[in-house]
Enzyme design. Structure first.
Site, short mmCIF file in Angstrom:
data_model
loop_
_atom_site.label_atom_id
_atom_site.label_comp_id
_atom_site.label_asym_id
_atom_site.label_seq_id
_atom_site.Cartn_x
_atom_site.Cartn_y
_atom_site.Cartn_z
N CYS A 1 -39.82 -44.21 -26.90
CA CYS A 1 -40.94 -44.23 -26.86
C CYS A 1 -41.51 -42.88 -26.84
O CYS A 1 -42.76 -42.62 -27.31
CB CYS A 1 -41.74 -44.75 -25.41
N HIS B 1 -42.62 -44.68 -19.30
CA HIS B 1 -42.69 -45.02 -20.69
C HIS B 1 -43.95 -44.22 -21.33
O HIS B 1 -44.82 -43.71 -20.43
CB HIS B 1 -43.19 -46.72 -20.61
#
Length: 494
Positions: free
Chosen positions: A169, A445
């Protein structure tokens, strides 16, 4: 590496009906039901999540290695223990052996690994085709089509997500941000395609391994292909595995599937793109490319590490480092190129005893002050907020909200000679925001917000959604990309 366990571990039929249905890249772990980083066991075809999600794929292997305490060891029991050691990434189709603790490059005598790989790829293609047909049907039915009104006209949502290859990510957020910096993106999209693999390897898919040697890889080419795929509107998500393969080859720091720092990746990416472009591309001289693409003029070039490229022309600025001796008042000036502003460093700073300045007039080290001025602003201003700090042996997250403007960021007060700047040359508008969710740099994330043709999108790996400006300004930004107002206007005229 050459794995000696394939013969005993790979025992499922390549077209096994035991495989789950649908797209392999979205298969769910049979334990936690997570669809992030799915891996399939090549012994029993069960699907589990990778070690950087919840680690159930590795636990599946470890459970199979527990000795049978109530039974005598037999040849059969020992043979079963070496099974379940090899698994395949359902997104990139790379193969990993837990017993060797490395990626695998060889195959069984019958070529079962390659056959499984091809079967998974066929399943992925079939799922993609079915999804595309479903979307086409929705588009044909005007009552069900998802349309967006912009300035009175109606447009179809065409943004493309990036598949997470296993904690990638950090890379996806940076790629989506850069893809929405139009002058930078257009330069690469307009480059001619280059064929890197010929002969027997032509058209063959490349897989992530630690052992493969390939001197014909090009970061510029894979970056170009990724940018071209992101706004074609032909697919909901693109897999950047070829680009990630090149990243592994030329940036060893980013090998593996552990979480990485998005800002560090961006710096490495821009540096390596800059270095490769300095040597020319696909047989075309670097200076010709610079002049013929994206309207970049030689007057705006800022050289970092040699000749200028599109990286330094767009992201490069110049700082003046000003040091003053507190004893005799002698002033020393030094000009340094920069690619991004890391923090607020334009305040006057008195250097401590460990940083005494060697004054050429006093002929010895003296106390001094230091101040940075911006001598030349870049076309794209990248602001990196200090979200992490070290305490003892830990790197902790600073979760403080920082207010930032969507428009009219005025940088005139930081310029060395503000009176020589134009009326709009110091004004910047926000183009993209990278956000880190979670508590630590090695976890959490990354997602990104970016503006495209007057609309704001939220990029969360494979998922892309329209969002509102009110949502963007509430984000706890980690990296902010601001585009110079003049550069933005020039791009709109092209």
């Amino acid at each position: 590496m050459e794995c000696p366990h394939l013969g005993s571990s790979v025992s499922i039929a390549p077209d096994s009906a035991a495989f789950p249905g649908g797209s392999p890249s979205s298969w769910c772990c049979s334990v936690c039901r997570s669809n992030k980083s799915p891996w399939v066991c090549l012994t029993c075809s069960s699907v589990h999540c990778g070690r950087y999600v919840n680690g159930h794929a590795k636990k599946h292997y470890e459970d199979a290695q527990i000795p049978l305490t109530n039974h005598k060891k037999t040849e059969k029991s020992e043979r079963e223990r070496v099974q379940h050691t090899v698994c395949m990434d359902c997104s990139s189709y790379s193969t990993y052996c837990y017993q060797c603790d490395d990626f695998v490059v060889n195959d069984t005598k019958l070529g079962l690994v390659q056959k499984v790989r091809e079967h998974l790829q066929n399943l992925e293609n079939s799922a993609f085709t079915a999804e595309r047909q479903r979307k086409r049907k929705l588009l044909e039915d005007s009552s069900l089509t998802k349309l967006v009104k912009v300035n009175g006209s109606t447009n179809v949502l065409c943004a493309t997500g990036l598949r997470n290859l296993g904690n990638t990510c950090f890379m996806n957020a940076i790629l989506q941000s850069l893809s929405n910096i139009q002058q930078f993106c257009c330069y690469f999209k307009e480059l001619p395609a280059v064929e890197l693999r010929n002969g027997k390897t032509a058209g063959r898919r490349m897989y992530h391994t630690r052992s493969q040697g390939d001197s014909t890889i090009s970061l510029v080419e894979e970056f170009r292909k990724t940018l071209c795929a992101l706004w074609q509107g032909s697919q909901t998500a693109f897999s950047p595995e070829s680009l990630f393969y090149v990243v592994w080859k030329i940036m060893p720091n980013f090998r593996g599937y552990q979480q990485q720092d998005a800002h560090e990746f961006m710096r490495y990416l821009l540096d390596h793109l800059h270095l490769e472009l300095q040597g020319g591309y696909n047989g075309v001289n670097r200076s010709v490319l610079l002049q013929e693409n994206s309207g970049i003029s030689s007057s705006n070039k800022c050289c970092i590490n040699g000749a200028s490229t599109v990286v330094t022309s767009i992201f490069g600025g110049i700082l003046q480092n000003e040091v003053n001796c507190l004893i005799c008042g002698t002033e020393s000036k030094k000009f340094d190129p920069f690619l991004d502003c890391l923090r607020s460093f334009t305040d006057l700073e008195e250097l401590d005893a460990t940083e005494l300045y060697m004054c050429h007039r006093c002929k010895k080290k003296q106390k001094s002050t230091k101040k940075f001025w911006i001598q030349k602003l870049p076309k794209v201003l990248c602001l990196h907020l200090k979200r992490f700090h070290w305490t003892a042996y830990l790197r902790n997250k600073i979760d403080t909200y920082v207010d930032f403007p969507l428009r009219n960021l005025d940088m005139k007060c930081y310029l060395l000679e503000p009176e020589n700047s134009g009326p709009e040359s110091c004004l910047y508008d926000l183009a993209a925001v990278v956000v880190h969710h979670g508590s630590g740099v090695g976890s959490g994330h990354y997602t990104a917000y970016a503006a495209h043709e007057g609309r704001w999108f939220h990029f969360n790996d494979s998922t892309v959604t329209l969002t509102e400006e009110e949502t963007v300004v509430k984000a706890k930004a980690y990296i902010l990309f601001y585009v110079e107002r003049q550069a933005k206007s020039a791009m709109e005229k092209l």
